[in-house]
Design an enzyme around this catalytic site. Structure first.
Site, PDB file in Angstrom:
ATOM      1  N   HIS A  38      15.495 102.733  46.621  1.00 30.31           N
ATOM      2  CA  HIS A  38      14.044 102.507  46.507  1.00 30.31           C
ATOM      3  C   HIS A  38      13.723 101.758  45.216  1.00 30.31           C
ATOM      4  O   HIS A  38      12.888 100.852  45.195  1.00 30.31           O
ATOM      5  CB  HIS A  38      13.288 103.840  46.501  1.00 30.31           C
ATOM      6  N   GLN A  62       8.377 109.242  64.188  1.00 21.21           N
ATOM      7  CA  GLN A  62       9.654 108.546  64.379  1.00 21.21           C
ATOM      8  C   GLN A  62      10.855 109.489  64.448  1.00 21.21           C
ATOM      9  O   GLN A  62      11.981 109.056  64.626  1.00 21.21           O
ATOM     10  CB  GLN A  62       9.874 107.501  63.297  1.00 21.21           C
ATOM     11  N   GLU A 150      18.082  96.167  53.454  1.00 20.27           N
ATOM     12  CA  GLU A 150      19.050  95.717  54.467  1.00 20.27           C
ATOM     13  C   GLU A 150      19.830  96.898  55.041  1.00 20.27           C
ATOM     14  O   GLU A 150      20.495  96.772  56.063  1.00 20.27           O
ATOM     15  CB  GLU A 150      20.022  94.710  53.832  1.00 20.27           C
ATOM     16  N   ASP A 152      18.707  99.416  56.497  1.00 22.74           N
ATOM     17  CA  ASP A 152      18.145  99.702  57.822  1.00 22.74           C
ATOM     18  C   ASP A 152      17.931  98.375  58.532  1.00 22.74           C
ATOM     19  O   ASP A 152      16.798  97.915  58.708  1.00 22.74           O
ATOM     20  CB  ASP A 152      16.851 100.489  57.652  1.00 22.74           C
ATOM     21  N   TYR A 186      23.019 104.493  48.912  1.00 19.53           N
ATOM     22  CA  TYR A 186      22.065 105.544  48.548  1.00 19.53           C
ATOM     23  C   TYR A 186      21.155 105.822  49.725  1.00 19.53           C
ATOM     24  O   TYR A 186      20.768 104.901  50.453  1.00 19.53           O
ATOM     25  CB  TYR A 186      21.203 105.105  47.362  1.00 19.53           C
ATOM     26  N   SER A 187      20.829 107.104  49.894  1.00 16.67           N
ATOM     27  CA  SER A 187      19.954 107.495  50.994  1.00 16.67           C
ATOM     28  C   SER A 187      19.316 108.836  50.661  1.00 16.67           C
ATOM     29  O   SER A 187      19.958 109.689  50.035  1.00 16.67           O
ATOM     30  CB  SER A 187      20.797 107.597  52.271  1.00 16.67           C
TER      31      SER A 187
HETATM   32  P1  AMP Z   1      13.094 105.242  53.459  1.00 17.00           P
HETATM   33  O1  AMP Z   1      12.314 105.932  52.384  1.00 17.00           O
HETATM   34  O2  AMP Z   1      14.431 105.842  53.717  1.00 17.00           O
HETATM   35  O3  AMP Z   1      12.273 105.025  54.710  1.00 17.00           O
HETATM   36  O4  AMP Z   1      13.418 103.778  52.902  1.00 17.00           O
HETATM   37  C1  AMP Z   1      12.392 102.955  52.405  1.00 17.00           C
HETATM   38  C2  AMP Z   1      12.946 101.558  52.243  1.00 17.00           C
HETATM   39  O5  AMP Z   1      14.047 101.596  51.340  1.00 17.00           O
HETATM   40  C3  AMP Z   1      13.485 100.970  53.559  1.00 17.00           C
HETATM   41  O6  AMP Z   1      13.112  99.602  53.634  1.00 17.00           O
HETATM   42  C4  AMP Z   1      14.975 101.141  53.411  1.00 17.00           C
HETATM   43  O7  AMP Z   1      15.723 100.179  54.132  1.00 17.00           O
HETATM   44  C5  AMP Z   1      15.160 100.953  51.918  1.00 17.00           C
HETATM   45  N1  AMP Z   1      16.416 101.567  51.458  1.00 17.00           N
HETATM   46  C6  AMP Z   1      16.809 102.848  51.643  1.00 17.00           C
HETATM   47  N2  AMP Z   1      18.044 103.035  51.110  1.00 17.00           N
HETATM   48  C7  AMP Z   1      18.429 101.846  50.595  1.00 17.00           C
HETATM   49  C8  AMP Z   1      19.601 101.383  49.920  1.00 17.00           C
HETATM   50  N3  AMP Z   1      20.632 102.197  49.654  1.00 17.00           N
HETATM   51  N4  AMP Z   1      19.657 100.096  49.538  1.00 17.00           N
HETATM   52  C9  AMP Z   1      18.614  99.246  49.797  1.00 17.00           C
HETATM   53  N5  AMP Z   1      17.486  99.633  50.423  1.00 17.00           N
HETATM   54  C10 AMP Z   1      17.382 100.906  50.821  1.00 17.00           C
END
Ligand code: AMP
Length: 291
Positions: A38, A62, A150, A152, A186-187
């Protein structure tokens, strides 16, 4: 100073008034529980624009079950601290019933073949719910630029189509995958990994990297099935490991300049998703090579 806005009406007014002053606005939609990925998106937006708006909304539509939505990691205090640290101008944190008020019944469908494949095949409600909320968010935050990860990748392709078809003003900026030292993307979900799960995730990423090198050297996809077996052997319950062409997500061979390895599966009860372009460092690089 980071301003926190909760009301949908206020966010649109806020963005419009800044644009009336000729300011460039960047938008980063998220579900919170911020991590380095993020931060990467936010930093790009802060660099490119005068104003950065980040939304934080765990979108209930979702997920495949209420339980899955309710157990999504949340850490509002820390998210606000990170938003301040990263110089986010506006943090939009709507309540669920202001995004989906009683009686809300409008659906938007992106009818691409890829919405039935890969993520679409394993997560029944994902694309429908994601498109529904992104349509609302883009309407509320009519920024000049939209930053998406990228990581997702299928989501990114679907949103690009949505922007084009519904004439949203946003220019979509793909941001390369941010990884830790072991190469694991990262996630927010990774927070749930136990120690052993981190090892499995690290090994899976090594295998993906190894397979990428094999594909670069050999050009055919003969090795895919043996790598699927190896990934399963690590303890990951594999949903898919495939080689597809970006942005169509059609199966391809490794001679394809636009080939991307895509992978998803479960480690314990955490779903890990990743991808690796075969001939380029990022999808952004593929895009600039093919334009
Ligand atoms: P999320 O909060 O998981 O819905 O992610 C929000 C945004 O952050 C989305 O556009 C994801 O693709 C992006 N994102 C999540 N993890 C990563 C990562 N490790 N590297 C780049 N972008 C990320």
């Amino acid at each position: 100073m980071t301003e926190v806005i909760r009301a949908p009406k206020r966010i649109r007014r806020n963005v419009r008034s800044r644009q009336c002053r000729n300011l460039q606005v960047g938008f980063v939609p998220t579900m919170g529980a911020f991590h380095e990925g993020h931060r990467r998106l936010i930093r790009e937006s802060v660099t490119d624009n005068d104003v950065t708006v980040v939304s934080l909304f765990v979108n209930p539509t979702q997920f495949d079950s209420d339980q899955e939505a309710e157990s999504y990691p949340q850490d509002r205090e820390r998210d606000l601290a990170i938003a301040r640290e990263e110089s986010v101008d506006v943090l939009f944190v709507p309540e669920s019933d202001s995004i989906y008020p009683p009686g809300d019944c409008t659906r938007v469908e992106v009818d691409l073949p890829l919405t039935d494949r890969y993520e679409g095949a394993f997560r029944q409600r994902f694309f429908e719910g994601m498109v529904r909320v992104v349509t609302k968010l883009l309407n509320l935050v009519p920024a000049q630029r939209l930053y998406m990860g990228e990581k997702d990748l299928q989501q990114l392709v679907v949103v690009r189509q949505l922007i084009q078809d519904l004439h949203f003003p946003h220019r979509l900026v793909p941001v390369p995958v941010a990884r830790d030292r072991k190469g694991v993307a990262y996630s927010s979900r990774n927070r749930r990994f136990a120690e052993r799960d981190w090892q499995v995730a690290g090994r899976v990423c090594e295998l993906l990297q190894e397979l990428r090198e094999v594909l670069q050297q050999q050009g055919d996809t003969d090795q895919l099935s043996s790598y699927r077996a190896e990934v399963q052997h690590t303890g990951m319950e594999l949903d898919y490991l495939d080689l597809v062409s970006y942005p169509e997500f059609e199966p391809t061979d490794a001679r394809d300049e636009k080939a991307v390895l895509i992978l998803a599966g479960r480690i314990g009860d955490v779903r890990l998703k990743d991808n690796l372009p075969v001939h380029h460092a990022s999808v952004r690089e593929i895009e600039s090579a093919i334009v």
